[in-house]
Design a protein around this motif. Structure first.
Motif, PDB file in Angstrom:
ATOM      1  N   THR A   1       0.826  -1.213   0.000  1.00 48.05           N
ATOM      2  CA  THR A   1       0.000   0.000   0.000  1.00 48.05           C
ATOM      3  C   THR A   1       0.857   1.258   0.000  1.00 48.05           C
ATOM      4  N   VAL A   2       1.833   1.322   0.893  1.00 47.49           N
ATOM      5  CA  VAL A   2       2.693   2.501   1.007  1.00 47.49           C
ATOM      6  C   VAL A   2       3.527   2.690  -0.252  1.00 47.49           C
TER       7      VAL A   2
ATOM      8  N   ARG B   1       1.278   3.906  -3.100  1.00 48.24           N
ATOM      9  CA  ARG B   1       0.818   5.284  -2.911  1.00 48.24           C
ATOM     10  C   ARG B   1       1.930   6.300  -3.175  1.00 48.24           C
ATOM     11  N   GLU B   2       3.135   5.985  -2.749  1.00 44.92           N
ATOM     12  CA  GLU B   2       4.216   6.956  -2.838  1.00 44.92           C
ATOM     13  C   GLU B   2       5.002   6.896  -4.146  1.00 44.92           C
TER      14      GLU B   2
END
Length: 290
Positions: free
Chosen positions: A240-241, A244-245
């Motif tokens: 997820t991280v 997203r980034e």
């Protein structure tokens, strides 16, 4: 005898790893660290800061241990295929080939078996490859000691779930294109020649890493999170991280390097394995094609 497959797998695995380790080091650094702009930048920085030795960091430990893990991969695959097909190696070569489902199933089982052995070894390899100086880990034994002291025995299996999610299905895919390509390039009833084995091994490696790279990125990040890298709560949090980034392309970091490394490494690995197996199990007269 069943254990001969384990011996052949052990030797071939060590040979293949030695061939591909420098490229693997660059791949790990690109995946686990975001300070590099690309492959050539990583290569240039590694060479300027650490010299040629920098590309071989972490190799001694996996070379000594990959023989063990690879022996389980090839040994469990071959013996599982014998069980599923109720036949022996030479029987399958001479006209009783295993089905695609049987090959895939045997490959998945071999991937599951080796995960339990590979997880700690791979963790140490990634930690050693990922450090750009020698201040934290002085070598594989020191690395294991530090991990046990700071993270406990469980720390040796950091990233283990991601490794399992990568290896179990991908080892099924690993052996499937190898068997298919060998069959396509070999004459009916004859063992594949050197060229066929090299091509089939290379194709198998490239196909496998095309599917394995996204989870390989996640695995490398989870493994480095205990060594000063960013902390992730688990596989889903890391995915997820990262998504997203850095966007979807982050999961394909190292794909080109994986492919460049996979072809020669797996070509050499399979050629070594097949050569040893032909020594251990001499084929019937007329079945060998050079």
């Amino acid at each position: 005898m069943p254990f001969l497959e384990f011996i052949a797998g052990s030797i071939s695995g060590a040979v293949g790893l030695a061939v591909g380790h420098p490229i693997d080091t660059v791949k790990v650094r690109l995946q686990a660290q975001s300070k590099y702009k690309g492959i050539f930048h990583c290569v240039a920085k590694t060479y300027s800061n650490e010299g040629v030795h920098g590309f071989f960091k972490g190799m001694a430990f996996p070379v000594l241990t990959t023989g063990i893990t690879n022996s389980f991969v090839f040994g469990s695959y071959s013996n599982t295929l014998d069980y599923l097909t109720q036949s022996q190696r030479n029987d399958r070569i001479q006209g009783n080939p295993a089905s695609a489902v049987q090959v895939f199933t045997a490959g998945c089982f071999s991937g599951l078996v080796q995960v339990f052995l590979t997880a700690p070894i791979d963790l140490v390899k990634v930690r050693l490859q990922g450090q750009t100086n020698s201040s934290r880990y002085r070598g594989p034994i020191h690395c294991v000691t530090v991990i046990l002291r700071e993270e406990g025995p469980r720390g040796l299996f950091r990233g283990g779930l991601a490794l399992a999610l990568r290896d179990v299905p991908c080892y099924g895919l690993y052996f499937l294109p190898y068997e298919v390509t060998c069959k396509a390039l070999a004459e009916s009833g004859k063992q594949p020649g050197t060229f066929a084995v090299l091509m089939a091994g290379g194709v198998a490696g490239v196909v496998t890493w095309a599917f394995a790279t996204p989870m390989d990125v996640v695995k490398a990040r989870l493994q480095m999170s205990g060594a000063g890298g960013r902390h992730y709560a688990g596989v889903l949090h890391c995915i997820t991280v990262s998504l997203r980034e850095e966007g979807m392309r982050v999961f394909f970091k190292g794909l080109l390097l994986n492919s460049l490394r996979a072809f020669p490494v797996n070509a050499v690995t399979f050629l070594s394995y097949e050569s040893l197996m032909r020594t251990f199990y001499p084929p019937p007269a007329g079945s060998w094609k050079s």
